[in-house]
Write an enzyme that holds these catalytic residues in place. Structure first.
Site, mmCIF file in Angstrom:
data_model
loop_
_atom_site.group_PDB
_atom_site.id
_atom_site.type_symbol
_atom_site.label_atom_id
_atom_site.label_comp_id
_atom_site.label_asym_id
_atom_site.label_seq_id
_atom_site.Cartn_x
_atom_site.Cartn_y
_atom_site.Cartn_z
ATOM 1 N N SER A 39 0.932 -1.210 0.033
ATOM 2 C CA SER A 39 0.001 0.220 -0.223
ATOM 3 C C SER A 39 0.987 1.291 -0.043
ATOM 4 O O SER A 39 2.031 1.067 0.402
ATOM 5 C CB SER A 39 -0.844 0.074 1.251
ATOM 6 O OG SER A 39 -1.738 1.096 1.413
ATOM 7 N N TYR A 89 -2.366 -0.004 10.889
ATOM 8 C CA TYR A 89 -2.386 -0.588 9.121
ATOM 9 C C TYR A 89 -0.989 -0.192 8.765
ATOM 10 O O TYR A 89 -0.378 -1.088 8.121
ATOM 11 C CB TYR A 89 -3.476 0.159 8.580
ATOM 12 C CG TYR A 89 -3.630 -0.496 7.145
ATOM 13 C CD1 TYR A 89 -3.596 -1.580 6.808
ATOM 14 C CD2 TYR A 89 -3.520 0.619 5.962
ATOM 15 C CE1 TYR A 89 -3.818 -2.176 5.518
ATOM 16 C CE2 TYR A 89 -3.657 0.314 4.788
ATOM 17 C CZ TYR A 89 -3.744 -1.014 4.493
ATOM 18 O OH TYR A 89 -4.075 -1.314 2.861
HETATM 19 P P1 NAP Z 1 -11.457 -6.182 -0.066
HETATM 20 O O1 NAP Z 1 -12.279 -5.882 -1.269
HETATM 21 O O2 NAP Z 1 -11.784 -6.044 1.293
HETATM 22 O O3 NAP Z 1 -10.784 -7.656 -0.218
HETATM 23 C C1 NAP Z 1 -9.844 -8.225 0.626
HETATM 24 C C2 NAP Z 1 -9.704 -9.589 0.303
HETATM 25 O O4 NAP Z 1 -8.874 -10.133 1.107
HETATM 26 C C3 NAP Z 1 -11.135 -10.622 0.304
HETATM 27 O O5 NAP Z 1 -11.070 -11.116 -0.715
HETATM 28 C C4 NAP Z 1 -11.001 -11.091 1.553
HETATM 29 O O6 NAP Z 1 -11.706 -12.480 1.339
HETATM 30 C C5 NAP Z 1 -9.406 -11.163 1.547
HETATM 31 N N1 NAP Z 1 -8.987 -11.816 2.979
HETATM 32 C C6 NAP Z 1 -8.971 -10.958 4.308
HETATM 33 N N2 NAP Z 1 -8.788 -11.641 5.154
HETATM 34 C C7 NAP Z 1 -8.349 -13.021 4.785
HETATM 35 C C8 NAP Z 1 -7.682 -14.222 5.484
HETATM 36 N N3 NAP Z 1 -7.474 -14.166 6.615
HETATM 37 N N4 NAP Z 1 -7.428 -14.973 4.533
HETATM 38 C C9 NAP Z 1 -7.856 -15.250 3.116
HETATM 39 N N5 NAP Z 1 -8.291 -14.152 2.536
HETATM 40 C C10 NAP Z 1 -8.491 -12.832 3.296
HETATM 41 O O7 NAP Z 1 -10.172 -5.080 -0.176
HETATM 42 P P2 NAP Z 1 -9.057 -4.884 -1.543
HETATM 43 O O8 NAP Z 1 -9.036 -3.157 -1.706
HETATM 44 O O9 NAP Z 1 -9.282 -5.538 -2.692
HETATM 45 O O10 NAP Z 1 -7.941 -5.281 -0.749
HETATM 46 C C11 NAP Z 1 -6.798 -6.006 -1.395
HETATM 47 C C12 NAP Z 1 -5.387 -5.544 -0.945
HETATM 48 O O11 NAP Z 1 -5.215 -4.616 -1.223
HETATM 49 C C13 NAP Z 1 -5.247 -5.763 0.837
HETATM 50 O O12 NAP Z 1 -3.870 -6.263 0.947
HETATM 51 C C14 NAP Z 1 -5.199 -4.246 1.180
HETATM 52 O O13 NAP Z 1 -4.641 -3.897 2.270
HETATM 53 C C15 NAP Z 1 -4.586 -3.668 -0.138
HETATM 54 N N6 NAP Z 1 -4.757 -2.244 -0.395
HETATM 55 C C16 NAP Z 1 -6.050 -1.739 -0.468
HETATM 56 C C17 NAP Z 1 -6.084 -0.443 -0.691
HETATM 57 C C18 NAP Z 1 -7.699 0.217 -1.085
HETATM 58 O O14 NAP Z 1 -7.698 1.703 -0.983
HETATM 59 N N7 NAP Z 1 -8.785 -0.494 -1.339
HETATM 60 C C19 NAP Z 1 -5.025 0.392 -0.852
HETATM 61 C C20 NAP Z 1 -3.719 -0.038 -0.748
HETATM 62 C C21 NAP Z 1 -3.881 -1.538 -0.460
HETATM 63 P P3 NAP Z 1 -12.560 -13.076 2.624
HETATM 64 O O15 NAP Z 1 -13.236 -11.826 3.552
HETATM 65 O O16 NAP Z 1 -13.476 -13.858 1.745
HETATM 66 O O17 NAP Z 1 -11.624 -13.980 3.250
#
Ligand code: NAP
Length: 251
Positions: A138, A151
């Protein structure tokens, strides 16, 4: 975009956290490029729906659980790409008011989850002869922000682990790419604010955030480079965001 071979000898791409957001979009992109995509997450209903649509394989996975990671990896006899995407944030609080359960969740998911998956799949990635590890950290992996220490600390740790591997694997046939997204509209804020949809939506009101597809497209580009080209670190922000702390709503 290069298309990988489509024989029974297809290259295998593993994407963690592919039941929504960036992981789901990445699974779609890599499947469209011809990879045999294996996806993991806890919500099996959503995971299966994605796998059915893209012709991939859905396997339950909780990256915080040693046994779940072992069971997931036992299904894999070949791995060419690992996308460490599973992760997220819980809450916003000062250090003085830190919720230790939230901290544990963030460290177990983002940091230890990435270590567990990477450690388990390194031998298969090396054996592929042209492995690729993409870790979604991130902008929070390079910049702290108020109330975000749980975070930002976890994402810094995840990023440093990934960058250390770049040294440790020098000379082996494995590329490593860290993707550092800024604001992406996914379920991220819904999770951070414990299901409060209104609060989650307010994060993206008044600016144009990135979409999950914007990130997935870049991962597809990374994956389609030739083996000698390693895109080390990619910071991707929406035009409306200048830093983790400054955007057009908060200049
Ligand atoms: P999201 O839509 O909430 O997706 C998160 C994914 O992680 C879901 O598929 C969730 O699936 C999975 N997950 C959570 N806990 C888990 C566990 N214990 N085991 C296996 N899977 C797990 O959010 P996203 O934005 O796509 O996030 C993806 C990545 O991008 C994350 O690492 C996040 O920190 C990073 N990120 C996001 C942003 C942003 O602004 N959105 C910015 C920078 C970085 P289940 O709940 O079904 O397990």
């Amino acid at each position: 975009m290069n298309t990988v071979q489509t024989s029974s000898n297809r290259k295998v791409a593993v994407v963690t956290g592919a039941s929504s957001g960036i992981g789901e979009a990445t699974a779609r992109t890599l499947a469209a490029q011809g990879y045999d995509v294996v996806i993991g997450a806890r919500r099996l209903d959503r995971l299966t729906a994605v796998a059915d649509e893209i012709g991939g394989r859905a396997i339950p996975l909780d990256v915080t659980d040693d046994e779940s990671v072992a069971a997931f990896c036992a299904h894999l006899d070949r791995v060419d790409i690992l996308v460490n995407n599973a992760g997220g944030a819980r809450g916003l609080a000062t250090v003085a008011q830190a919720d230790l359960e939230d901290w544990r969740w963030m460290w177990e998911t983002n940091v230890m989850g990435t270590v567990r998956m990477t450690r388990a799949l390194l031998p298969a990635l090396e054996a592929s002869g042209d492995g690729l590890i993409v870790t979604i950290t991130s902008i929070a992996a390079i910049e702290p922000y108020d109330n975000g220490s749980g975070y930002t600390a976890a994402k810094h740790a995840q990023g440093v682990m990934h960058r250390t591997l770049r040294f440790e694997l020098l000379g082996k046939p494995i590329r490593l790419t860290e993707i550092q997204p800024g604001m992406v509209e996914t379920e991220f804020s819904l999770v951070r604010f414990d299901g409060d949809a209104q609060r989650a939506a307010s994060v993206y009101e008044g600016l144009t955030p990135l979409t999950a597809d914007d990130i997935a497209e870049v991962i597809g580009f990374v994956a389609s480079r030739p083996p000698h080209v390693n895109l080390d670190t990619i910071l991707i922000k929406p035009r409306d965001q200048a830093s983790a702390r400054r955007n057009i709503k908060n200049p």
